[in-house]
Design a protein around this motif. Structure first.
Motif, PDB file in Angstrom:
ATOM      1  N   LYS B  42       0.840  -1.198   0.000  1.00  0.00           N
ATOM      2  CA  LYS B  42       0.000   0.000   0.000  1.00  0.00           C
ATOM      3  C   LYS B  42       0.882   1.258   0.000  1.00  0.00           C
ATOM      4  O   LYS B  42       0.688   2.182  -0.796  1.00  0.00           O
ATOM      5  CB  LYS B  42      -0.892  -0.014   1.244  1.00  0.00           C
ATOM      6  CG  LYS B  42      -2.039   0.978   1.209  1.00  0.00           C
ATOM      7  CD  LYS B  42      -3.209   0.506   2.075  1.00  0.00           C
ATOM      8  CE  LYS B  42      -4.325   1.538   2.126  1.00  0.00           C
ATOM      9  NZ  LYS B  42      -4.082   2.584   3.163  1.00  0.00           N
ATOM     10  N   GLU B  43       1.858   1.257   0.886  1.00  0.00           N
ATOM     11  CA  GLU B  43       2.736   2.414   1.010  1.00  0.00           C
ATOM     12  C   GLU B  43       3.481   2.691  -0.292  1.00  0.00           C
ATOM     13  O   GLU B  43       3.565   3.831  -0.745  1.00  0.00           O
ATOM     14  CB  GLU B  43       3.754   2.153   2.140  1.00  0.00           C
ATOM     15  CG  GLU B  43       4.521   3.381   2.585  1.00  0.00           C
ATOM     16  CD  GLU B  43       5.872   3.003   3.160  1.00  0.00           C
ATOM     17  OE1 GLU B  43       5.908   2.210   4.135  1.00  0.00           O
ATOM     18  OE2 GLU B  43       6.909   3.471   2.612  1.00  0.00           O
ATOM     19  N   ILE B  44       4.001   1.612  -0.904  1.00  0.00           N
ATOM     20  CA  ILE B  44       4.759   1.780  -2.143  1.00  0.00           C
ATOM     21  C   ILE B  44       3.870   2.323  -3.256  1.00  0.00           C
ATOM     22  O   ILE B  44       4.260   3.244  -3.983  1.00  0.00           O
ATOM     23  CB  ILE B  44       5.401   0.444  -2.573  1.00  0.00           C
ATOM     24  CG1 ILE B  44       6.486   0.036  -1.568  1.00  0.00           C
ATOM     25  CG2 ILE B  44       5.999   0.561  -3.973  1.00  0.00           C
ATOM     26  CD1 ILE B  44       7.062  -1.339  -1.796  1.00  0.00           C
ATOM     27  N   SER B  45       2.659   1.772  -3.382  1.00  0.00           N
ATOM     28  CA  SER B  45       1.826   2.224  -4.509  1.00  0.00           C
ATOM     29  C   SER B  45       1.316   3.656  -4.314  1.00  0.00           C
ATOM     30  O   SER B  45       0.986   4.334  -5.273  1.00  0.00           O
ATOM     31  CB  SER B  45       0.661   1.252  -4.758  1.00  0.00           C
ATOM     32  OG  SER B  45       0.142   0.741  -3.576  1.00  0.00           O
ATOM     33  N   GLU B  46       1.286   4.105  -3.044  1.00  0.00           N
ATOM     34  CA  GLU B  46       0.838   5.476  -2.811  1.00  0.00           C
ATOM     35  C   GLU B  46       1.960   6.516  -2.897  1.00  0.00           C
ATOM     36  O   GLU B  46       1.722   7.704  -2.939  1.00  0.00           O
ATOM     37  CB  GLU B  46       0.165   5.571  -1.426  1.00  0.00           C
ATOM     38  CG  GLU B  46      -1.251   4.996  -1.425  1.00  0.00           C
ATOM     39  CD  GLU B  46      -1.802   4.844  -0.022  1.00  0.00           C
ATOM     40  OE1 GLU B  46      -1.064   5.134   0.944  1.00  0.00           O
ATOM     41  OE2 GLU B  46      -2.966   4.428   0.105  1.00  0.00           O
ATOM     42  N   ASN B  47       3.177   6.024  -2.908  1.00  0.00           N
ATOM     43  CA  ASN B  47       4.333   6.923  -2.951  1.00  0.00           C
ATOM     44  C   ASN B  47       4.620   7.362  -4.382  1.00  0.00           C
ATOM     45  O   ASN B  47       5.139   6.610  -5.201  1.00  0.00           O
ATOM     46  CB  ASN B  47       5.547   6.194  -2.355  1.00  0.00           C
ATOM     47  CG  ASN B  47       6.737   7.127  -2.183  1.00  0.00           C
ATOM     48  OD1 ASN B  47       6.831   8.174  -2.832  1.00  0.00           O
ATOM     49  ND2 ASN B  47       7.640   6.735  -1.317  1.00  0.00           N
TER      50      ASN B  47
END
Lengths: 183, 183
Positions: B42-47
DNA sequence: AAGTTAATCAAACATTTGTTTAACTTTATT
DNA sequence: AATAAAGTTAAACAAATGTTTGATTAACTT
Protein backbone atom coordinates in the motif's frame (compact mmCIF):
# COMPACT_ATOMS: atom_id res chain seq x y z
CA UNK A 1 -3.34 -44.46 6.54
CA UNK A 2 -7.03 -45.35 6.56
CA UNK A 3 -7.64 -42.95 3.66
CA UNK A 4 -4.78 -44.42 1.68
CA UNK A 5 -5.97 -47.98 2.30
CA UNK A 6 -9.48 -47.07 1.26
CA UNK A 7 -8.29 -45.32 -1.91
CA UNK A 8 -6.13 -48.34 -2.74
CA UNK A 9 -8.98 -50.75 -1.99
CA UNK A 10 -6.96 -52.74 0.52
CA UNK A 11 -7.03 -53.44 4.22
CA UNK A 12 -5.07 -51.00 6.37
CA UNK A 13 -2.91 -53.76 7.85
CA UNK A 14 -1.51 -54.47 4.39
CA UNK A 15 0.43 -51.22 4.43
CA UNK A 16 2.36 -52.24 7.52
CA UNK A 17 2.69 -55.76 6.12
CA UNK A 18 4.31 -54.62 2.89
CA UNK A 19 5.99 -51.36 3.82
CA UNK A 20 6.60 -51.56 7.56
CA UNK A 21 5.48 -48.08 8.50
CA UNK A 22 4.01 -44.85 7.20
CA UNK A 23 7.46 -43.32 6.95
CA UNK A 24 8.80 -46.20 4.88
CA UNK A 25 5.76 -46.10 2.62
CA UNK A 26 6.52 -42.45 1.96
CA UNK A 27 10.15 -43.31 1.28
CA UNK A 28 9.16 -45.90 -1.31
CA UNK A 29 6.78 -43.42 -2.91
CA UNK A 30 9.58 -40.89 -3.22
CA UNK A 31 12.06 -43.42 -4.62
CA UNK A 32 9.56 -44.63 -7.17
CA UNK A 33 8.28 -41.26 -8.36
CA UNK A 34 11.66 -39.57 -8.38
CA UNK A 35 13.44 -42.18 -10.47
CA UNK A 36 11.87 -40.79 -13.67
CA UNK A 37 13.50 -37.41 -13.08
CA UNK A 38 16.87 -38.96 -12.42
CA UNK A 39 16.61 -41.12 -15.55
CA UNK A 40 15.69 -38.10 -17.64
CA UNK A 41 18.66 -36.07 -16.41
CA UNK A 42 21.00 -39.02 -16.95
CA UNK A 43 19.73 -39.56 -20.49
CA UNK A 44 20.09 -35.90 -21.39
CA UNK A 45 23.61 -35.56 -20.06
CA UNK A 46 24.71 -38.69 -21.93
CA UNK A 47 23.20 -37.56 -25.23
CA UNK A 48 26.06 -36.00 -27.18
CA UNK A 49 23.82 -35.03 -30.10
CA UNK A 50 22.21 -32.15 -28.20
CA UNK A 51 23.36 -28.55 -28.08
CA UNK A 52 23.59 -26.86 -24.71
CA UNK A 53 20.35 -24.96 -25.25
CA UNK A 54 18.60 -28.13 -26.33
CA UNK A 55 19.81 -29.96 -23.21
CA UNK A 56 18.52 -27.15 -21.04
CA UNK A 57 15.14 -26.86 -22.69
CA UNK A 58 14.69 -30.63 -22.78
CA UNK A 59 15.41 -30.84 -19.06
CA UNK A 60 13.00 -28.04 -18.24
CA UNK A 61 10.17 -29.29 -20.41
CA UNK A 62 10.61 -32.82 -19.00
CA UNK A 63 10.50 -31.40 -15.49
CA UNK A 64 7.33 -29.46 -16.27
CA UNK A 65 5.67 -32.53 -17.75
CA UNK A 66 6.42 -34.67 -14.73
CA UNK A 67 4.97 -32.04 -12.41
CA UNK A 68 1.96 -31.67 -14.68
CA UNK A 69 1.24 -35.40 -14.52
CA UNK A 70 1.90 -35.76 -10.79
CA UNK A 71 0.43 -32.59 -9.37
CA UNK A 72 -0.61 -34.10 -6.04
CA UNK A 73 2.70 -35.80 -5.53
CA UNK A 74 4.64 -32.59 -6.10
CA UNK A 75 2.43 -30.90 -3.53
CA UNK A 76 3.41 -33.67 -1.14
CA UNK A 77 7.06 -32.91 -1.92
CA UNK A 78 6.46 -29.27 -1.06
CA UNK A 79 4.63 -30.13 2.17
CA UNK A 80 7.30 -32.63 3.21
CA UNK A 81 10.09 -30.11 2.70
CA UNK A 82 8.19 -27.34 4.44
CA UNK A 83 7.25 -29.42 7.49
CA UNK A 84 10.59 -31.22 7.68
CA UNK A 85 9.18 -34.19 9.62
CA UNK A 86 10.29 -37.32 7.78
CA UNK A 87 14.07 -37.27 8.05
CA UNK A 88 14.74 -40.01 5.50
CA UNK A 89 12.64 -38.20 2.91
CA UNK A 90 14.62 -35.04 3.59
CA UNK A 91 17.90 -36.92 3.17
CA UNK A 92 16.62 -38.45 -0.04
CA UNK A 93 15.59 -35.05 -1.41
CA UNK A 94 18.97 -33.58 -0.52
CA UNK A 95 20.83 -36.20 -2.52
CA UNK A 96 18.45 -35.73 -5.43
CA UNK A 97 18.82 -31.96 -5.43
CA UNK A 98 22.60 -32.27 -5.42
CA UNK A 99 22.37 -34.46 -8.54
CA UNK A 100 20.25 -31.85 -10.29
CA UNK A 101 22.57 -29.09 -9.13
CA UNK A 102 25.57 -30.82 -10.70
CA UNK A 103 23.68 -31.39 -13.93
CA UNK A 104 22.57 -27.78 -14.27
CA UNK A 105 25.97 -26.52 -13.23
CA UNK A 106 27.63 -28.50 -16.01
CA UNK A 107 25.06 -27.35 -18.56
CA UNK A 108 25.52 -23.70 -17.55
CA UNK A 109 29.32 -24.01 -17.63
CA UNK A 110 29.12 -25.58 -21.08
CA UNK A 111 27.00 -22.64 -22.21
CA UNK A 112 29.39 -20.09 -20.77
CA UNK A 113 32.40 -21.84 -22.29
CA UNK A 114 30.85 -21.89 -25.76
CA UNK A 115 29.54 -18.36 -25.45
CA UNK A 116 25.95 -19.49 -25.88
CA UNK A 117 24.95 -17.95 -22.54
CA UNK A 118 25.83 -14.31 -22.08
CA UNK A 119 24.61 -13.66 -18.52
CA UNK A 120 26.29 -15.18 -15.48
CA UNK A 121 24.03 -16.73 -12.85
CA UNK A 122 24.71 -18.86 -9.81
CA UNK A 123 23.65 -22.38 -10.88
CA UNK A 124 22.11 -23.27 -7.51
CA UNK A 125 20.08 -20.06 -7.47
CA UNK A 126 19.13 -20.70 -11.08
CA UNK A 127 17.67 -24.08 -10.05
CA UNK A 128 15.99 -22.37 -7.14
CA UNK A 129 14.21 -20.03 -9.55
CA UNK A 130 13.24 -22.82 -11.95
CA UNK A 131 12.00 -25.19 -9.26
CA UNK A 132 10.39 -22.32 -7.39
CA UNK A 133 8.50 -21.18 -10.48
CA UNK A 134 7.25 -24.68 -11.23
CA UNK A 135 6.28 -25.47 -7.65
CA UNK A 136 4.64 -22.11 -7.09
CA UNK A 137 2.70 -22.55 -10.33
CA UNK A 138 1.01 -25.50 -8.59
CA UNK A 139 -0.15 -23.14 -5.85
CA UNK A 140 -1.15 -20.23 -8.09
CA UNK A 141 -3.57 -21.96 -10.47
CA UNK A 142 -6.56 -20.31 -8.87
CA UNK A 143 -4.91 -16.92 -8.69
CA UNK A 144 -4.22 -17.07 -12.43
CA UNK A 145 -7.75 -18.24 -13.21
CA UNK A 146 -9.58 -15.69 -11.09
CA UNK A 147 -7.26 -12.88 -12.19
CA UNK A 148 -8.16 -13.53 -15.82
CA UNK A 149 -11.76 -14.60 -15.12
CA UNK A 150 -11.39 -18.21 -16.25
CA UNK A 151 -13.09 -21.23 -14.68
CA UNK A 152 -10.71 -23.83 -13.26
CA UNK A 153 -11.22 -27.25 -14.85
CA UNK A 154 -8.86 -30.20 -15.19
CA UNK A 155 -8.69 -29.64 -18.95
CA UNK A 156 -7.93 -25.95 -18.59
CA UNK A 157 -5.12 -26.72 -16.12
CA UNK A 158 -3.65 -29.38 -18.39
CA UNK A 159 -4.10 -27.79 -21.81
CA UNK A 160 -3.90 -24.08 -21.09
CA UNK A 161 -2.41 -23.22 -17.74
CA UNK A 162 0.57 -25.56 -17.70
CA UNK A 163 1.34 -24.72 -21.33
CA UNK A 164 1.47 -21.03 -20.38
CA UNK A 165 3.77 -21.84 -17.47
CA UNK A 166 6.00 -23.89 -19.78
CA UNK A 167 6.22 -21.01 -22.25
CA UNK A 168 6.92 -18.61 -19.39
CA UNK A 169 9.71 -20.88 -18.12
CA UNK A 170 11.32 -20.89 -21.57
CA UNK A 171 11.08 -17.12 -21.78
CA UNK A 172 12.58 -16.39 -18.40
CA UNK A 173 15.34 -18.96 -18.90
CA UNK A 174 16.27 -17.25 -22.15
CA UNK A 175 16.23 -13.83 -20.53
CA UNK A 176 18.06 -14.90 -17.39
CA UNK A 177 20.87 -16.70 -19.22
CA UNK A 178 20.88 -14.35 -22.20
CA UNK A 179 20.66 -16.60 -25.21
CA UNK A 180 18.73 -16.26 -28.44
CA UNK A 181 15.61 -18.20 -29.31
CA UNK A 182 16.07 -20.95 -31.91
CA UNK A 183 12.46 -21.96 -32.47
CA UNK B 1 -1.34 -27.44 20.42
CA UNK B 2 0.60 -28.83 23.39
CA UNK B 3 3.89 -27.82 21.73
CA UNK B 4 2.59 -24.32 21.05
CA UNK B 5 1.33 -23.94 24.62
CA UNK B 6 4.66 -25.11 26.00
CA UNK B 7 6.64 -22.77 23.74
CA UNK B 8 4.38 -19.90 24.77
CA UNK B 9 4.63 -20.84 28.45
CA UNK B 10 0.88 -21.06 28.90
CA UNK B 11 -1.69 -23.72 29.66
CA UNK B 12 -3.11 -25.48 26.63
CA UNK B 13 -6.69 -24.52 27.55
CA UNK B 14 -5.79 -20.85 27.10
CA UNK B 15 -5.56 -21.33 23.34
CA UNK B 16 -9.17 -22.44 23.12
CA UNK B 17 -10.15 -19.75 25.62
CA UNK B 18 -8.67 -16.91 23.58
CA UNK B 19 -8.81 -18.21 20.02
CA UNK B 20 -11.60 -20.79 19.99
CA UNK B 21 -9.85 -23.47 18.00
CA UNK B 22 -6.64 -24.44 16.29
CA UNK B 23 -7.99 -23.27 12.95
CA UNK B 24 -8.88 -19.85 14.29
CA UNK B 25 -5.50 -19.52 15.96
CA UNK B 26 -3.91 -20.15 12.57
CA UNK B 27 -6.22 -17.58 10.99
CA UNK B 28 -5.18 -14.93 13.51
CA UNK B 29 -1.53 -15.79 12.93
CA UNK B 30 -1.98 -15.29 9.21
CA UNK B 31 -3.87 -12.02 9.60
CA UNK B 32 -1.25 -10.67 11.96
CA UNK B 33 1.85 -11.70 10.03
CA UNK B 34 0.48 -10.82 6.61
CA UNK B 35 -0.59 -7.29 7.47
CA UNK B 36 3.03 -6.07 7.16
CA UNK B 37 3.17 -7.17 3.54
CA UNK B 38 -0.11 -5.48 2.72
CA UNK B 39 1.00 -2.26 4.42
CA UNK B 40 4.26 -2.29 2.48
CA UNK B 41 2.52 -2.73 -0.87
CA UNK B 42 0.00 0.00 0.00
CA UNK B 43 2.74 2.41 1.01
CA UNK B 44 4.76 1.78 -2.14
CA UNK B 45 1.83 2.22 -4.51
CA UNK B 46 0.84 5.48 -2.81
CA UNK B 47 4.33 6.92 -2.95
CA UNK B 48 4.43 9.12 -6.05
CA UNK B 49 8.10 9.98 -5.57
CA UNK B 50 9.29 6.60 -6.76
CA UNK B 51 10.16 5.53 -10.29
CA UNK B 52 8.70 2.28 -11.59
CA UNK B 53 11.97 0.43 -11.12
CA UNK B 54 12.31 1.78 -7.61
CA UNK B 55 8.78 0.64 -6.76
CA UNK B 56 9.55 -2.81 -8.07
CA UNK B 57 12.87 -3.18 -6.31
CA UNK B 58 11.50 -1.77 -3.05
CA UNK B 59 8.64 -4.27 -3.12
CA UNK B 60 10.97 -7.19 -3.82
CA UNK B 61 13.54 -6.27 -1.21
CA UNK B 62 10.78 -5.73 1.37
CA UNK B 63 9.34 -9.11 0.51
CA UNK B 64 12.75 -10.76 0.88
CA UNK B 65 13.30 -9.09 4.24
CA UNK B 66 9.97 -10.25 5.62
CA UNK B 67 10.69 -13.83 4.57
CA UNK B 68 14.19 -13.57 6.00
CA UNK B 69 12.84 -12.49 9.39
CA UNK B 70 9.95 -14.96 9.47
CA UNK B 71 11.48 -18.07 7.94
CA UNK B 72 9.42 -20.56 9.95
CA UNK B 73 6.20 -18.72 9.28
CA UNK B 74 6.77 -18.71 5.53
CA UNK B 75 7.39 -22.44 5.69
CA UNK B 76 4.02 -22.73 7.40
CA UNK B 77 2.50 -20.74 4.52
CA UNK B 78 4.03 -23.20 2.07
CA UNK B 79 2.83 -26.22 4.03
CA UNK B 80 -0.67 -24.78 4.41
CA UNK B 81 -0.99 -24.14 0.70
CA UNK B 82 0.43 -27.53 -0.22
CA UNK B 83 -1.80 -29.50 2.15
CA UNK B 84 -4.89 -27.38 1.53
CA UNK B 85 -6.54 -28.32 4.83
CA UNK B 86 -7.55 -25.07 6.52
CA UNK B 87 -10.11 -23.57 4.18
CA UNK B 88 -10.25 -20.13 5.80
CA UNK B 89 -6.48 -19.79 5.52
CA UNK B 90 -6.71 -20.73 1.85
CA UNK B 91 -9.41 -18.12 1.29
CA UNK B 92 -7.33 -15.54 3.12
CA UNK B 93 -4.25 -16.35 1.02
CA UNK B 94 -6.28 -16.09 -2.18
CA UNK B 95 -7.46 -12.58 -1.37
CA UNK B 96 -3.93 -11.59 -0.42
CA UNK B 97 -2.43 -12.97 -3.63
CA UNK B 98 -5.00 -11.13 -5.70
CA UNK B 99 -3.95 -7.87 -4.00
CA UNK B 100 -0.32 -8.54 -4.85
CA UNK B 101 -1.24 -9.52 -8.38
CA UNK B 102 -3.00 -6.20 -8.94
CA UNK B 103 -0.07 -4.30 -7.50
CA UNK B 104 2.52 -6.01 -9.69
CA UNK B 105 0.27 -5.78 -12.72
CA UNK B 106 0.01 -2.01 -12.33
CA UNK B 107 3.76 -1.66 -11.79
CA UNK B 108 4.51 -3.75 -14.87
CA UNK B 109 1.99 -1.81 -16.97
CA UNK B 110 3.51 1.45 -15.80
CA UNK B 111 6.92 0.16 -16.86
CA UNK B 112 5.67 -0.93 -20.27
CA UNK B 113 3.87 2.38 -20.82
CA UNK B 114 6.97 4.42 -20.01
CA UNK B 115 9.23 2.12 -21.99
CA UNK B 116 11.29 1.27 -18.90
CA UNK B 117 10.58 -2.45 -19.34
CA UNK B 118 11.42 -3.92 -22.73
CA UNK B 119 10.31 -7.54 -22.29
CA UNK B 120 6.65 -8.53 -21.98
CA UNK B 121 5.78 -11.01 -19.21
CA UNK B 122 2.50 -12.21 -17.80
CA UNK B 123 2.22 -10.40 -14.45
CA UNK B 124 0.73 -13.40 -12.62
CA UNK B 125 3.48 -15.69 -13.88
CA UNK B 126 6.02 -13.02 -12.99
CA UNK B 127 4.77 -13.10 -9.38
CA UNK B 128 4.85 -16.87 -9.53
CA UNK B 129 8.54 -16.75 -10.41
CA UNK B 130 9.36 -14.17 -7.75
CA UNK B 131 7.41 -15.87 -4.98
CA UNK B 132 8.61 -19.26 -6.15
CA UNK B 133 12.25 -18.18 -6.05
CA UNK B 134 11.90 -16.72 -2.57
CA UNK B 135 9.95 -19.66 -1.15
CA UNK B 136 12.21 -22.23 -2.76
CA UNK B 137 15.25 -20.39 -1.39
CA UNK B 138 13.89 -21.32 2.06
CA UNK B 139 14.04 -24.98 1.05
CA UNK B 140 17.40 -24.89 -0.75
CA UNK B 141 19.60 -23.41 1.98
CA UNK B 142 21.31 -26.72 2.61
CA UNK B 143 21.71 -27.49 -1.07
CA UNK B 144 23.49 -24.17 -1.57
CA UNK B 145 25.67 -24.70 1.47
CA UNK B 146 26.74 -28.25 0.70
CA UNK B 147 27.21 -27.47 -2.98
CA UNK B 148 29.72 -24.77 -2.13
CA UNK B 149 31.11 -26.52 0.96
CA UNK B 150 29.90 -23.97 3.53
CA UNK B 151 28.63 -24.75 7.03
CA UNK B 152 25.04 -23.70 7.69
CA UNK B 153 24.77 -21.30 10.62
CA UNK B 154 22.11 -18.74 11.48
CA UNK B 155 24.57 -15.94 10.75
CA UNK B 156 25.54 -17.38 7.39
CA UNK B 157 21.87 -17.71 6.40
CA UNK B 158 21.10 -14.16 7.47
CA UNK B 159 24.22 -12.33 6.33
CA UNK B 160 25.37 -14.31 3.33
CA UNK B 161 22.75 -16.63 1.89
CA UNK B 162 19.74 -14.31 1.88
CA UNK B 163 21.87 -11.46 0.57
CA UNK B 164 22.90 -13.67 -2.36
CA UNK B 165 19.27 -14.56 -2.99
CA UNK B 166 18.32 -10.88 -2.86
CA UNK B 167 21.01 -10.03 -5.39
CA UNK B 168 19.91 -12.94 -7.57
CA UNK B 169 16.31 -11.71 -7.43
CA UNK B 170 17.38 -8.27 -8.59
CA UNK B 171 19.40 -9.76 -11.43
CA UNK B 172 16.69 -12.04 -12.75
CA UNK B 173 14.06 -9.32 -12.45
CA UNK B 174 16.24 -7.03 -14.52
CA UNK B 175 16.84 -9.74 -17.11
CA UNK B 176 13.24 -10.93 -17.24
CA UNK B 177 11.74 -7.45 -17.63
CA UNK B 178 14.64 -6.08 -19.66
CA UNK B 179 15.60 -2.88 -17.91
CA UNK B 180 18.98 -1.37 -17.15
CA UNK B 181 20.63 -1.31 -13.77
CA UNK B 182 20.64 2.09 -12.03
CA UNK B 183 22.89 1.31 -9.07
C1' DA C 1 -3.68 -84.65 -0.21
C1' DA C 2 -1.03 -82.84 3.55
C1' DG C 3 1.77 -79.42 5.03
C1' DT C 4 3.98 -75.07 4.68
C1' DT C 5 4.19 -70.35 3.52
C1' DA C 6 2.16 -66.06 2.05
C1' DA C 7 -1.75 -62.91 1.88
C1' DT C 8 -5.73 -60.80 3.85
C1' DC C 9 -8.89 -59.14 7.22
C1' DA C 10 -11.61 -57.33 11.35
C1' DA C 11 -10.72 -56.03 15.57
C1' DA C 12 -7.94 -54.41 19.27
C1' DC C 13 -4.21 -51.52 21.01
C1' DA C 14 -1.62 -47.62 22.44
C1' DT C 15 -0.60 -42.92 21.47
C1' DT C 16 -1.50 -38.56 19.98
C1' DT C 17 -4.31 -34.68 19.43
C1' DG C 18 -7.87 -30.93 19.75
C1' DT C 19 -11.25 -29.58 22.94
C1' DT C 20 -13.96 -29.13 27.22
C1' DT C 21 -14.91 -29.21 32.12
C1' DA C 22 -14.98 -27.78 36.67
C1' DA C 23 -12.47 -26.02 40.23
C1' DC C 24 -9.36 -22.27 41.54
C1' DT C 25 -7.18 -17.72 41.64
C1' DT C 26 -6.74 -13.06 40.30
C1' DT C 27 -8.62 -8.70 38.97
C1' DA C 28 -12.25 -5.32 38.57
C1' DT C 29 -16.63 -3.17 40.12
C1' DT C 30 -19.80 -1.33 43.46
C1' DA D 1 -15.46 -5.76 51.98
C1' DA D 2 -18.61 -8.25 49.05
C1' DT D 3 -19.72 -9.63 44.54
C1' DA D 4 -19.04 -10.40 39.84
C1' DA D 5 -16.14 -11.11 35.97
C1' DA D 6 -12.06 -12.62 33.81
C1' DG D 7 -8.04 -15.48 33.76
C1' DT D 8 -5.71 -19.86 34.69
C1' DT D 9 -5.12 -24.65 35.57
C1' DA D 10 -4.96 -29.95 35.87
C1' DA D 11 -7.57 -33.39 34.48
C1' DA D 12 -10.86 -35.64 31.66
C1' DC D 13 -12.92 -36.50 27.17
C1' DA D 14 -13.59 -38.05 22.59
C1' DA D 15 -11.95 -38.67 18.21
C1' DA D 16 -8.17 -39.70 15.17
C1' DT D 17 -4.14 -42.14 14.00
C1' DG D 18 -0.27 -45.53 13.23
C1' DT D 19 0.55 -50.17 14.36
C1' DT D 20 -0.13 -55.00 15.86
C1' DT D 21 -2.60 -59.27 16.79
C1' DG D 22 -4.70 -63.52 15.89
C1' DA D 23 -7.67 -65.79 13.11
C1' DT D 24 -8.87 -67.04 8.29
C1' DT D 25 -8.14 -67.83 3.46
C1' DA D 26 -5.36 -68.57 -0.68
C1' DA D 27 -1.27 -70.19 -2.95
C1' DC D 28 2.66 -73.03 -3.37
C1' DT D 29 5.56 -77.31 -2.38
C1' DT D 30 6.50 -82.07 -1.94
Amino acid sequence: MRDIAKAAGINIAMISYYFGSKEKLMEELFKMRMSAGLASVKEISENTMLTTVEKLEKALSGYMDRVKHNKSFYKVILAEQATNKNKSVIRFMSRLKETYAKFFESVLNEGYASGAFKNRVDPVLFITTITGTIMQSLLNKHLYATHYGVKVTEEWIRDVYFEKVKEHLKTITRNILGYESNS
